[in-house]
Design a protein around this motif. Sequence first.
Motif, PDB file in Angstrom:
ATOM      1  N   LEU A 152       0.876  -1.128  -0.288  1.00 30.07           N
ATOM      2  CA  LEU A 152      -0.200  -0.093  -0.401  1.00 30.07           C
ATOM      3  C   LEU A 152       0.954   1.321   0.286  1.00 30.07           C
ATOM      4  CD1 LEU A 152      -2.607  -0.616   2.340  1.00 30.07           C
ATOM      5  CD2 LEU A 152      -2.661  -1.500  -0.073  1.00 30.07           C
ATOM      6  N   ALA A 153       0.401   2.621  -0.226  1.00 29.63           N
ATOM      7  CA  ALA A 153       1.062   3.416  -0.443  1.00 29.63           C
ATOM      8  C   ALA A 153       0.864   4.522   1.154  1.00 29.63           C
ATOM      9  CB  ALA A 153       0.179   4.658  -1.658  1.00 29.63           C
ATOM     10  N   ILE A 154       1.531   3.464   2.078  1.00 24.48           N
ATOM     11  CA  ILE A 154       1.901   4.874   2.983  1.00 24.48           C
ATOM     12  C   ILE A 154       3.012   5.004   3.136  1.00 24.48           C
ATOM     13  CG2 ILE A 154       0.305   2.520   4.513  1.00 24.48           C
ATOM     14  CD1 ILE A 154       2.531   0.571   4.961  1.00 24.48           C
ATOM     15  N   ALA A 155       3.283   5.484   4.262  1.00 25.96           N
ATOM     16  CA  ALA A 155       4.244   6.361   5.115  1.00 25.96           C
ATOM     17  C   ALA A 155       5.956   5.858   5.811  1.00 25.96           C
ATOM     18  CB  ALA A 155       4.222   7.124   6.014  1.00 25.96           C
ATOM     19  N   SER A 156       5.672   4.797   4.274  1.00 30.12           N
ATOM     20  CA  SER A 156       7.449   3.418   4.322  1.00 30.12           C
ATOM     21  C   SER A 156       8.129   4.407   3.691  1.00 30.12           C
ATOM     22  CB  SER A 156       6.954   2.993   4.050  1.00 30.12           C
ATOM     23  OG  SER A 156       7.123   2.097   3.409  1.00 30.12           O
ATOM     24  N   VAL A 157       8.633   5.501   3.653  1.00 35.19           N
ATOM     25  CA  VAL A 157       9.989   5.962   2.908  1.00 35.19           C
ATOM     26  C   VAL A 157      11.442   5.579   3.732  1.00 35.19           C
ATOM     27  CG1 VAL A 157      11.085   8.147   2.626  1.00 35.19           C
ATOM     28  CG2 VAL A 157       8.615   7.380   2.480  1.00 35.19           C
ATOM     29  N   GLY A 158      11.012   5.500   5.126  1.00 36.16           N
ATOM     30  CA  GLY A 158      12.875   5.135   5.870  1.00 36.16           C
ATOM     31  C   GLY A 158      12.120   3.363   5.761  1.00 36.16           C
ATOM     32  N   GLY A 159      11.440   3.189   6.094  1.00 33.36           N
ATOM     33  CA  GLY A 159      10.894   2.040   7.014  1.00 33.36           C
ATOM     34  C   GLY A 159       9.273   1.088   7.318  1.00 33.36           C
ATOM     35  N   THR A 160       9.395   0.182   7.997  1.00 25.30           N
ATOM     36  CA  THR A 160       8.213   0.208   8.981  1.00 25.30           C
ATOM     37  C   THR A 160       8.340  -0.915   9.997  1.00 25.30           C
ATOM     38  OG1 THR A 160       7.082  -0.478   6.259  1.00 25.30           O
ATOM     39  CG2 THR A 160       6.259  -1.641   7.732  1.00 25.30           C
ATOM     40  N   ILE A 161       7.727  -0.364  10.969  1.00 29.56           N
ATOM     41  CA  ILE A 161       7.977  -1.119  12.224  1.00 29.56           C
ATOM     42  C   ILE A 161       6.612  -1.918  12.804  1.00 29.56           C
ATOM     43  CG2 ILE A 161       8.181  -0.841  14.698  1.00 29.56           C
ATOM     44  CD1 ILE A 161       9.647   1.643  13.836  1.00 29.56           C
ATOM     45  N   ASN A 162       6.673  -2.841  12.519  1.00 28.59           N
ATOM     46  CA  ASN A 162       5.213  -3.976  12.863  1.00 28.59           C
ATOM     47  C   ASN A 162       5.251  -4.379  14.336  1.00 28.59           C
ATOM     48  OD1 ASN A 162       3.233  -4.363  12.146  1.00 28.59           O
ATOM     49  ND2 ASN A 162       3.698  -6.285  11.022  1.00 28.59           N
ATOM     50  N   TYR A 163       4.370  -4.394  15.132  1.00 27.84           N
ATOM     51  CA  TYR A 163       4.563  -4.720  16.631  1.00 27.84           C
ATOM     52  C   TYR A 163       3.636  -6.021  16.602  1.00 27.84           C
ATOM     53  CZ  TYR A 163       6.913  -0.101  17.851  1.00 27.84           C
ATOM     54  OH  TYR A 163       7.676   0.824  18.202  1.00 27.84           O
ATOM     55  N   ILE A 164       3.985  -6.900  16.693  1.00 30.58           N
ATOM     56  CA  ILE A 164       2.235  -8.436  16.633  1.00 30.58           C
ATOM     57  C   ILE A 164       2.890  -8.860  17.934  1.00 30.58           C
ATOM     58  CG2 ILE A 164       2.598 -10.229  15.905  1.00 30.58           C
ATOM     59  CD1 ILE A 164       4.905 -10.159  13.364  1.00 30.58           C
ATOM     60  N   THR A 165       1.015  -8.532  18.209  1.00 34.46           N
ATOM     61  CA  THR A 165       0.932  -8.274  19.596  1.00 34.46           C
ATOM     62  C   THR A 165       1.129 -10.675  19.894  1.00 34.46           C
ATOM     63  OG1 THR A 165      -1.686  -8.417  19.353  1.00 34.46           O
ATOM     64  CG2 THR A 165       0.348  -6.575  19.583  1.00 34.46           C
ATOM     65  N   ARG A 166      -0.201 -10.268  21.438  1.00 33.59           N
ATOM     66  CA  ARG A 166      -0.714 -11.747  21.687  1.00 33.59           C
ATOM     67  C   ARG A 166      -1.371 -11.705  20.780  1.00 33.59           C
ATOM     68  NH1 ARG A 166       0.578 -12.391  27.377  1.00 33.59           N
ATOM     69  NH2 ARG A 166      -1.480 -13.127  27.709  1.00 33.59           N
ATOM     70  N   SER A 167      -2.070 -13.361  20.668  1.00 35.18           N
ATOM     71  CA  SER A 167      -2.458 -13.932  20.034  1.00 35.18           C
ATOM     72  C   SER A 167      -4.199 -14.506  20.985  1.00 35.18           C
ATOM     73  CB  SER A 167      -3.051 -15.109  18.949  1.00 35.18           C
ATOM     74  OG  SER A 167      -3.833 -15.451  18.382  1.00 35.18           O
ATOM     75  N   ALA A 168      -5.211 -14.678  20.647  1.00 35.28           N
ATOM     76  CA  ALA A 168      -5.390 -15.618  21.668  1.00 35.28           C
ATOM     77  C   ALA A 168      -6.087 -16.752  21.946  1.00 35.28           C
ATOM     78  CB  ALA A 168      -7.782 -15.372  20.781  1.00 35.28           C
ATOM     79  N   ASP A 169      -5.172 -18.034  21.073  1.00 36.56           N
ATOM     80  CA  ASP A 169      -5.084 -18.782  21.232  1.00 36.56           C
ATOM     81  C   ASP A 169      -3.620 -19.743  21.851  1.00 36.56           C
ATOM     82  OD1 ASP A 169      -3.898 -18.499  18.715  1.00 36.56           O
ATOM     83  OD2 ASP A 169      -5.041 -19.333  17.432  1.00 36.56           O
ATOM     84  N   MET A 170      -2.994 -18.679  22.270  1.00 32.96           N
ATOM     85  CA  MET A 170      -1.837 -18.729  22.952  1.00 32.96           C
ATOM     86  C   MET A 170      -1.911 -19.704  23.562  1.00 32.96           C
ATOM     87  SD  MET A 170       0.033 -15.010  23.325  1.00 32.96           S
ATOM     88  CE  MET A 170       1.783 -15.732  24.237  1.00 32.96           C
ATOM     89  N   LYS A 171      -0.615 -20.779  24.385  1.00 30.98           N
ATOM     90  CA  LYS A 171      -1.429 -21.997  25.066  1.00 30.98           C
ATOM     91  C   LYS A 171      -1.708 -21.260  26.915  1.00 30.98           C
ATOM     92  CE  LYS A 171       2.514 -24.350  23.254  1.00 30.98           C
ATOM     93  NZ  LYS A 171       3.891 -25.352  23.511  1.00 30.98           N
ATOM     94  N   GLN A 172      -2.805 -22.445  27.216  1.00 32.55           N
ATOM     95  CA  GLN A 172      -3.030 -21.583  28.484  1.00 32.55           C
ATOM     96  C   GLN A 172      -2.109 -21.501  29.256  1.00 32.55           C
ATOM     97  OE1 GLN A 172      -5.154 -24.934  30.420  1.00 32.55           O
ATOM     98  NE2 GLN A 172      -5.681 -24.101  32.018  1.00 32.55           N
ATOM     99  N   GLY A 173      -1.875 -20.229  30.076  1.00 31.75           N
ATOM    100  CA  GLY A 173      -1.488 -20.468  31.313  1.00 31.75           C
ATOM    101  C   GLY A 173      -1.351 -18.419  32.330  1.00 31.75           C
ATOM    102  N   GLY A 174      -0.285 -18.180  32.478  1.00 32.49           N
ATOM    103  CA  GLY A 174      -0.938 -17.056  33.200  1.00 32.49           C
ATOM    104  C   GLY A 174       1.148 -16.339  33.118  1.00 32.49           C
ATOM    105  N   VAL A 175       0.576 -15.124  33.600  1.00 31.76           N
ATOM    106  CA  VAL A 175       2.084 -14.361  34.295  1.00 31.76           C
ATOM    107  C   VAL A 175       1.417 -13.248  34.956  1.00 31.76           C
ATOM    108  CG1 VAL A 175       2.315 -13.127  32.055  1.00 31.76           C
ATOM    109  CG2 VAL A 175       4.165 -13.909  34.098  1.00 31.76           C
ATOM    110  N   ILE A 176       2.723 -12.997  36.253  1.00 31.24           N
ATOM    111  CA  ILE A 176       2.326 -11.742  37.200  1.00 31.24           C
ATOM    112  C   ILE A 176       3.529 -11.675  37.111  1.00 31.24           C
ATOM    113  CG2 ILE A 176       1.854 -11.453  39.328  1.00 31.24           C
ATOM    114  CD1 ILE A 176      -0.328 -13.382  39.433  1.00 31.24           C
ATOM    115  N   ARG A 177       3.778 -10.384  36.701  1.00 29.56           N
ATOM    116  CA  ARG A 177       4.840  -9.534  36.616  1.00 29.56           C
ATOM    117  C   ARG A 177       4.982  -7.996  37.658  1.00 29.56           C
ATOM    118  NH1 ARG A 177       5.855  -9.729  32.068  1.00 29.56           N
ATOM    119  NH2 ARG A 177       6.815 -11.646  31.824  1.00 29.56           N
TER     120      ARG A 177
END
Length: 871
Positions: A152-177
Motif C-alpha cells: 500500500l501507499a503508506i508512509a514507509s519512506v524510511g522503513g516499516t515497524i510492525n508490532y506483533i501482539t499476543r493472540s487469543a489462542d496462545m497456550k493456556q497459562g498466565g504470568v504475574i510481573r
Amino acid sequence: MKLINKSILTVVISLSTASVYYAQQTQDTVKSKSKDIEEVILKGVTDIAKDRKTPVAASNIKAAQIVERLGNQELPELLNTTPSVFATKAGGGFGDSGIVIRGFESRNIAVMVNGMPVNDMETGTVYTSNWTGLSDVTSGIQVQRGLGSSKLAIASVGGTINYITRSADMKQGGVIRLGVGNNDYLKTSFAYNTGKSKDGWSSSFLLSRQAGSTYAENTEYESYAYFFALGFQPNAKHNFQFMMTSAPQWHDQRYTSNSLGDYFKYNPSQDGTPFREYSSDYGYRTNADGKKETITNKANYYAKPVIMLNWDWKISDKSTLSTVAYMSNGRGGGVSDIGRVNGKFASGYINPTPGSGGHIDYDQIYAANALVDVNSPATASGTSTLIRRSSVNAHNWYGILANFQHKINDNWNFSVGTDDRYYYGYHYMVATDLYGAKGYKDNTNKNLATPNVITNTYDYKKLTWNPFGGSQPPMSDRLSFSNDGEVLWYSGFGQVEYSTDKLTVYAQGSVSNQGFQRIDNFVLDGSKAANGQINNTKTGFKNLFGYNIKGGANYNINEHHNVFANLGYYSKQPFMNSVYPSNQQFLNPNLTNEKISSFEVGYGYRSAKFNASVNLYRTQWSDRWLRKSMNFDMGTAGILPGYAEISGITEVHQGVEFEGNYKPFSFLEFNGMFSLGDYHYVGNANGATFDNNNNPIAVPGTDKNSTTLYLDGIKVGGTNFNSIPQMTSALGFTAIPVQDLRIYGTWRHVGKVYGSMDAGTFTKPGGEILKLKDFDLFDVGISYKIRLRDEKQYFTVGGNVYNLFDLSYISDAGGNYVKTTDKINPNAKPTDPDYGVTYEQAGQVYKGVAYGNKVFFGAPRTWAATISFNF
C-alpha cells in the motif's frame, strides 16, 4: 491462520498496511528459520518477512528480548541495536521518545500494530505515549528498512515497524510481573490465556499499571494498559479473531529544549558540570498553608483504544479471503501556557539566579493575573492574562481491508484487495488553570459578537474522555482555535509472485485516493452570526491521487549464500498541513505529490554458527513542499508580513548496512551491526512569495515574487529537536554460564550526529547545521529462572543497567545553529564587559557545542529490576 499448503509461499496482506509478501503458513503458528521472529502466534492477516525469501532488509526483536531488556525504557529504544535506527528519549518524558530510520522521522516511517497503521492520518506522526501498553502485549517486532514490501501507499519512506501482539489462542497459562526502577518506577501486570477449547474458542487478557517519573525533573506519570483477545474457529474453513487494547495515560513533560548554558547555570551544585535532568517546564507556588506546591506547565494525556475483528475464510485449497474491520478512537491532548501577563510568557518568570534551579515563579504570575480586570473593554484579548491550556487532538478512525489470494500453480500466485479508511479529527483548546486570573479574554471565535471571557477550566489529570462517544466542551469554553479535519482514503492493490526453492520474484502496485477537508468552527458566517449560531464552515474535499510500484527478487545461491534486490517508486500525497497551509481555510494552490524512488541490493550468509547480512541502498525524496513565514521590508510603508511557498526540495538518503550474529559455543552468542549513511539535500529550492492575504508580492530589492533556499549539499537534520546520526554501530553478547542464568551486554556507538534544522532558514549561501560529538553507551543485564516442580511454573528475576558508565552526552539539539566563534552578546556595547567576546573565548563550549545552542542531554545511568511468576 488457516493451512493452505505447506509448500506454498502465500501472499498475505497485513491489516490495512501489509508489511510482508511471503509467510509460510501453518494452522496456528508461523515459526522462523534462522533469525526471524520465533514462537509468535499470527492470526488474521498479520504476517512477517521471511529470511531468504522476502527481498527486503529486515531485523527482528524477539519476545524474549523484550521481556529481558526493556525494563523502564521506551519500546522503540529496543530497536537501537538494528542498523540505521536511532531512538532517543527526546525530552525524557514518559512516552515522548522519538525514532529515526535511515534519516527519516516517524511521519515518514510506517508504524503498525498487527499490520494496522497508527500514523496519524492528518500529519503522519506517531506518538509513543499513545502506545505504551504495547510493551506488555508485544510478542515480536519486525523492522523493514526502506520502502519495504508493503503493497500500500503508506508512509514507509524510511522503513516499516510492525508490532506483533499476543493472540487469543496462545497456550493456556498466565504470568504475574512486578518491576521497579529509578525515580520511583513501579509496574505491575497480570496476564492469562485460556488456550483453545474443543469447540474452537480461545481468549487472552492482560491488565497493567505503571507509574513514577523519569530521570528528568518533574516528569511524573501514570499509565494503565488493557488487552483482550477472543478467538473462534468453528471449522477448518473459517477463523475469527477479535482484539481490543489501549493504554490510557497522563504524564508531565520536559518539552522545552533549553540552551546548553542553562544546564550549567541552573545546576544547584554549581560544580561546573551540566545538570542533565534540568527542566524549565514547571515551577512553584506558595499555597494558603504557606507551603510550596508544584505546578506543571507542560503535560500530555491520551487514550487510544484499538479494536480489530479478523475473518479468514478458506474458500478452497487454492483461494483464501482475509478481511479485517477495525476502529481506533483517540481522546486527549497536550498542555502548555497561553497568553501573557505584564508582557511575559511563563518562561519570562523563571528565576534567573545561577544555582536557583531555574524554575517558574508562579507566585509572581498569580499576583500579576489577579490585578487584571478581564471584563474591562481596555483589556486586550490574549495579552493581559497568562493561563494554562490544553490543546485537544481527538479523532475517530474506522477502516476495513479485504485481501483475496489465489494459487495459480505450484510456482505462481497473486493477490488483489482494497484498503479503505475514514478519519475525523477534532482540534481545539480549553483552559486547565487560570493561574489566579478571573478569566481569559479570547476573540478568535468570530461567531461571538463580543470577546469571549473564559472562566471554566478542565483538569487534564481528571478528564474523563470517552473514546467511544461522550460530550465535547461547549464552544464558549474553547479558545484560540476550534477546527476539525476529515480524511477519506480509498485504495486498491495487486501483486503477482513467482517462487521456487531458489528464486522468489514479485511485482506489485497500488493506487490510492486521499480526500482532505478542513472544518473551521470559528470562521464567521454573516448570515448566522446575528443569532449566535455556530457555522461549521467546510472547505469541501480536496482529493489527491497517489500510487506506488515495486518489484524485487531473492536468489538462494546455495544453503549458505543468497542475494536480493528491490526497487520502487512512490507518488505520495502530502499531509493535511500542506493541503491547508498554516492551519487556515486556504487551499494550497501549488499542491504536488512527493516523489520517492529507491533501490537496494543485499547479500546474506547463513550457517550453523554465523549469520550475516550486508545491503546497499539509495532513496531520493523529491518535490517536498515547505511554507515559510517571511517579513518584507517595504521601506517607508513598513514591514509587511507574508510567506513563501517553497517547492522542489530534494533529499538523498544512501548508505551501507551490516548485521550479523556469531555463536561459537552453545552458551555464548555475539550480535553486531554497523550502518554508515550519507543524507543530504540536492540542489536549491525556489518558492513564490505572498502577503498574508494570499496576494503575490515582489521581494524588496527585486522584481520577482520568489525566494531561494540554499540547501545544496547541506546535511539532513531532524525537526522539533530530533537529531539524526549518519553512523551507528553496536556489539553485544549473551552468555549462559549455567542453566537458566543469562548475562548480556551491549556497546553502542552513535556518530556523525546532526541536530534538527529548519530548512526555511537557509536563505543565504554557506549555511551550516550543528554537528554533535559522537558518543558510546554501554548497557548490561542479567536474568535467572527459578524452576518449580511443575515445569509450567517458574519465577524469573532480572535487572538492567542503562548507560553503565554514566556518560554525559547530548542526544538531541535544534534551533538556530550557534557557532563557538559567534559572539555571546552580539548587541553588546563597547562599554559592556562581554563586548566582542565569543563563546570560545569565554570558555562556554561543551564537547564542541557553544552554550547558545538548544539541546537535550541523554539519560544518565538508570536501572530497572523485575520479578515474574509464570503458571
